[in-house]
Design a protein around this motif. Structure first.
Motif, PDB file in Angstrom:
ATOM      1  N   ARG A  59      41.155  38.745  34.109  1.00  0.00           N
ATOM      2  CA  ARG A  59      39.852  39.252  34.589  1.00  0.00           C
ATOM      3  C   ARG A  59      38.922  39.238  33.553  1.00  0.00           C
ATOM      4  O   ARG A  59      39.050  39.199  32.405  1.00  0.00           O
ATOM      5  N   ALA A  60      37.681  39.355  34.187  1.00  0.00           N
ATOM      6  CA  ALA A  60      36.377  39.563  33.271  1.00  0.00           C
ATOM      7  C   ALA A  60      36.080  40.818  32.796  1.00  0.00           C
ATOM      8  O   ALA A  60      36.345  41.924  33.495  1.00  0.00           O
ATOM      9  N   TYR A  61      35.863  40.922  31.707  1.00  0.00           N
ATOM     10  CA  TYR A  61      35.281  42.096  30.989  1.00  0.00           C
ATOM     11  C   TYR A  61      34.194  41.944  29.961  1.00  0.00           C
ATOM     12  O   TYR A  61      34.253  41.065  29.027  1.00  0.00           O
ATOM     13  N   TYR A  75      35.466  48.267  27.764  1.00  0.00           N
ATOM     14  CA  TYR A  75      35.436  49.678  28.645  1.00  0.00           C
ATOM     15  C   TYR A  75      36.178  49.442  29.851  1.00  0.00           C
ATOM     16  O   TYR A  75      35.470  48.476  30.783  1.00  0.00           O
ATOM     17  N   PHE A  84      45.501  44.188  37.855  1.00  0.00           N
ATOM     18  CA  PHE A  84      45.132  43.950  36.258  1.00  0.00           C
ATOM     19  C   PHE A  84      45.044  45.229  35.601  1.00  0.00           C
ATOM     20  O   PHE A  84      45.721  45.605  34.677  1.00  0.00           O
ATOM     21  N   SER A  85      43.953  45.991  36.019  1.00  0.00           N
ATOM     22  CA  SER A  85      43.610  47.392  35.187  1.00  0.00           C
ATOM     23  C   SER A  85      44.821  48.155  35.105  1.00  0.00           C
ATOM     24  O   SER A  85      44.837  48.867  33.857  1.00  0.00           O
ATOM     25  N   THR A 125      31.345  51.575  34.979  1.00  0.00           N
ATOM     26  CA  THR A 125      31.492  50.443  33.684  1.00  0.00           C
ATOM     27  C   THR A 125      30.603  49.618  33.490  1.00  0.00           C
ATOM     28  O   THR A 125      30.746  48.927  32.569  1.00  0.00           O
ATOM     29  N   TYR A 260      30.046  43.291  39.284  1.00  0.00           N
ATOM     30  CA  TYR A 260      31.420  43.584  38.545  1.00  0.00           C
ATOM     31  C   TYR A 260      32.587  43.080  39.526  1.00  0.00           C
ATOM     32  O   TYR A 260      33.498  43.007  39.098  1.00  0.00           O
TER      33      TYR A 260
HETATM   34  C1  LIG Z   1      31.274  39.587  35.025  1.00  0.00           C
HETATM   35  C2  LIG Z   1      32.135  40.752  35.194  1.00  0.00           C
HETATM   36  C3  LIG Z   1      32.375  41.764  34.200  1.00  0.00           C
HETATM   37  C4  LIG Z   1      33.209  42.698  34.346  1.00  0.00           C
HETATM   38  N1  LIG Z   1      33.387  43.671  33.251  1.00  0.00           N
HETATM   39  C5  LIG Z   1      34.197  44.559  33.614  1.00  0.00           C
HETATM   40  C6  LIG Z   1      34.136  45.689  32.504  1.00  0.00           C
HETATM   41  O1  LIG Z   1      33.361  45.550  31.495  1.00  0.00           O
HETATM   42  N2  LIG Z   1      34.767  46.751  32.714  1.00  0.00           N
HETATM   43  C7  LIG Z   1      35.680  47.066  34.069  1.00  0.00           C
HETATM   44  O2  LIG Z   1      36.390  47.982  34.134  1.00  0.00           O
HETATM   45  N3  LIG Z   1      35.565  45.957  34.717  1.00  0.00           N
HETATM   46  C8  LIG Z   1      34.892  44.967  34.563  1.00  0.00           C
HETATM   47  N4  LIG Z   1      34.825  43.719  35.587  1.00  0.00           N
HETATM   48  C9  LIG Z   1      35.780  44.062  36.602  1.00  0.00           C
HETATM   49  C10 LIG Z   1      37.127  43.582  36.338  1.00  0.00           C
HETATM   50  O3  LIG Z   1      37.204  42.139  36.008  1.00  0.00           O
HETATM   51  C11 LIG Z   1      38.118  43.915  37.167  1.00  0.00           C
HETATM   52  O4  LIG Z   1      38.132  43.582  38.480  1.00  0.00           O
HETATM   53  C12 LIG Z   1      38.626  45.428  37.259  1.00  0.00           C
HETATM   54  O5  LIG Z   1      39.161  45.796  35.897  1.00  0.00           O
HETATM   55  C13 LIG Z   1      39.683  45.685  38.305  1.00  0.00           C
HETATM   56  O6  LIG Z   1      40.736  44.655  37.936  1.00  0.00           O
HETATM   57  P1  LIG Z   1      41.981  44.929  39.079  1.00  0.00           P
HETATM   58  O7  LIG Z   1      42.921  43.638  38.769  1.00  0.00           O
HETATM   59  O8  LIG Z   1      42.837  46.280  38.773  1.00  0.00           O
HETATM   60  O9  LIG Z   1      41.643  45.210  40.389  1.00  0.00           O
HETATM   61  P2  LIG Z   1      40.697  44.055  41.240  1.00  0.00           P
HETATM   62  O10 LIG Z   1      41.736  43.325  42.199  1.00  0.00           O
HETATM   63  O11 LIG Z   1      40.003  43.051  40.224  1.00  0.00           O
HETATM   64  O12 LIG Z   1      39.917  44.726  41.951  1.00  0.00           O
HETATM   65  C14 LIG Z   1      39.993  45.775  43.354  1.00  0.00           C
HETATM   66  C15 LIG Z   1      38.900  46.553  43.394  1.00  0.00           C
HETATM   67  O13 LIG Z   1      38.612  47.440  42.579  1.00  0.00           O
HETATM   68  C16 LIG Z   1      37.190  47.758  42.692  1.00  0.00           C
HETATM   69  N5  LIG Z   1      36.819  47.299  41.379  1.00  0.00           N
HETATM   70  C17 LIG Z   1      36.916  46.456  40.373  1.00  0.00           C
HETATM   71  N6  LIG Z   1      36.380  46.632  39.467  1.00  0.00           N
HETATM   72  C18 LIG Z   1      35.575  47.544  39.387  1.00  0.00           C
HETATM   73  C19 LIG Z   1      34.661  48.511  38.340  1.00  0.00           C
HETATM   74  N7  LIG Z   1      34.637  48.027  37.350  1.00  0.00           N
HETATM   75  N8  LIG Z   1      34.443  49.559  38.727  1.00  0.00           N
HETATM   76  C20 LIG Z   1      34.831  50.380  39.875  1.00  0.00           C
HETATM   77  N9  LIG Z   1      35.225  49.371  40.883  1.00  0.00           N
HETATM   78  C21 LIG Z   1      36.054  48.591  40.487  1.00  0.00           C
HETATM   79  C22 LIG Z   1      36.632  46.840  43.503  1.00  0.00           C
HETATM   80  O14 LIG Z   1      36.410  47.570  45.057  1.00  0.00           O
HETATM   81  C23 LIG Z   1      37.573  45.736  43.897  1.00  0.00           C
HETATM   82  O15 LIG Z   1      37.546  45.020  45.125  1.00  0.00           O
HETATM   83  C24 LIG Z   1      33.905  42.897  35.455  1.00  0.00           C
HETATM   84  C25 LIG Z   1      33.912  41.973  36.542  1.00  0.00           C
HETATM   85  C26 LIG Z   1      33.203  40.836  36.446  1.00  0.00           C
HETATM   86  C27 LIG Z   1      32.851  39.855  37.418  1.00  0.00           C
END
Ligand SMILES: Cc1cc2nc3c(=O)[nH]c(=O)nc-3n(C[C@H](O)[C@H](O)[C@H](O)COP(=O)(O)OP(=O)(O)OC[C@H]3O[C@@H](n4cnc5c(N)ncnc54)[C@H](O)[C@@H]3O)c2cc1C
Length: 261
Positions: A59-61, A75, A84-85, A125, A260
């Protein structure tokens, strides 16, 4: 991905801001890992943390630390149904995390002409990218004024507010030359001095300019938007009518946007 495209790093520290919802994580910095404030890394985790197998989820952060600061800091939100989170949130100091060797992203302060006012507008975030820029002395030297707007739902989501208020106290000095304005805006509970409204509403009705004591003159202001894609699309449409546009073909423009998700 082959072994050369990423490195294995160690989790050094985990800090929970809101248990089960918001956390920061410090991670050892790979050798020769160079980036600009506002860029992002790709973090990788194994399917099963305990077995320490090769990474399968990436994942991107955005980096939170400045380009010259060590260790790396991120963060993160915890999306309960996310892949991922929740795994990231379960990490403990000493656990393994993988970092892609390549950094990405164009939401950097040097994409704009220096001078004037730089607005950093974030939801949730989306703040991360700006923290990295604010942790870089070059950002403070490049602009006359920096205005940081952080939109959240509730006050407990105002992570890093102590650090930000310290920058506010130190701004306008030789170390941090730019003037600095910080507006934290929760939408679901009242906060003294700010209306309980969405950022897009406050941009549209002119209230944000009044709160920041800075008219949105497109010749003197540059705006960055980072976070929730829905908010960003709405804000972008409103700002277009006020004379703000993303740069293209060598023209730096006065608007930059990073979604994001
Ligand atoms: C360029 C870029 C930079 C990013 N930087 C950050 C960062 O610094 N910190 C961070 O927490 N995440 C960041 N993200 C998002 C991160 O990559 C993940 O998507 C997120 O942490 C959730 O991952 P996941 O696999 O648990 O859920 P995912 O399957 O990736 O996402 C599921 C759903 O969760 C919601 N979601 C995803 N990310 C967020 C968020 N940040 N805040 C609120 N709702 C969200 C959306 O509705 C998304 O469809 C960034 C994304 C991009 C494209």
């Amino acid at each position: 991905m082959t072994e050369q495209k990423y490195t294995r790093q160690k989790v050094l520290q985990v800090r929970e801001w809101v248990p089960g919802k918001l956390l920061s994580i410090k991670v050892s910095r790979p050798d020769n890992f160079k980036f600009k404030g506002g860029q992002y890394a790709r973090l990788g985790l194994s399917e099963k943390i305990e077995t320490d197998t090769e990474p399968s989820i990436w994942r991107a952060y955005s980096m939170v630390n400045g380009p010259d600061q060590t260790p790396l800091e991120f963060y993160s939100i915890v999306v309960p149904e996310g892949e991922f989170s929740p795994r990231l949130a379960a990490l403990k100091p000493g656990d393994t995390i993988y970092i892609d060797n390549t950094v990405f992203g164009f939401l950097t302060a040097d994409r704009f002409e220096p001078g004037g006012t730089l607005w950093m507008i974030a939801t949730g975030t989306g703040l991360s990218a700006y923290l990295s820029m604010l942790n870089d002395p070059a950002t403070w030297a490049a602009f006359d004024q920096i205005i940081l707007i952080h939109g959240v739902r509730t006050k407990d989501e105002l992570a890093y507010s102590e650090e930000i208020r310290q920058w506010q106290a130190d701004s306008g000095t030789q170390a941090l030359p730019a003037k600095f304005v910080y507006l934290a805006i929760p939408t679901r509970e009242p906060m003294p001095g700010v209306p309980q409204e969405r950022i897009t509403t406050l941009i549209e009705n002119g209230e944000l300019e009044k709160l920041a004591h800075c008219p949105l003159d497109p010749d003197r202001n540059k705006i960055m938007l980072c976070g929730n894609p829905e908010m960003l699309a709405d804000a972008r449409a409103i700002l277009k009518k006020k004379g703000f546009a993303v740069g293209r073909r060598g023209n730096p423009g006065n608007l930059a946007v990073e979604n994001y998700w």
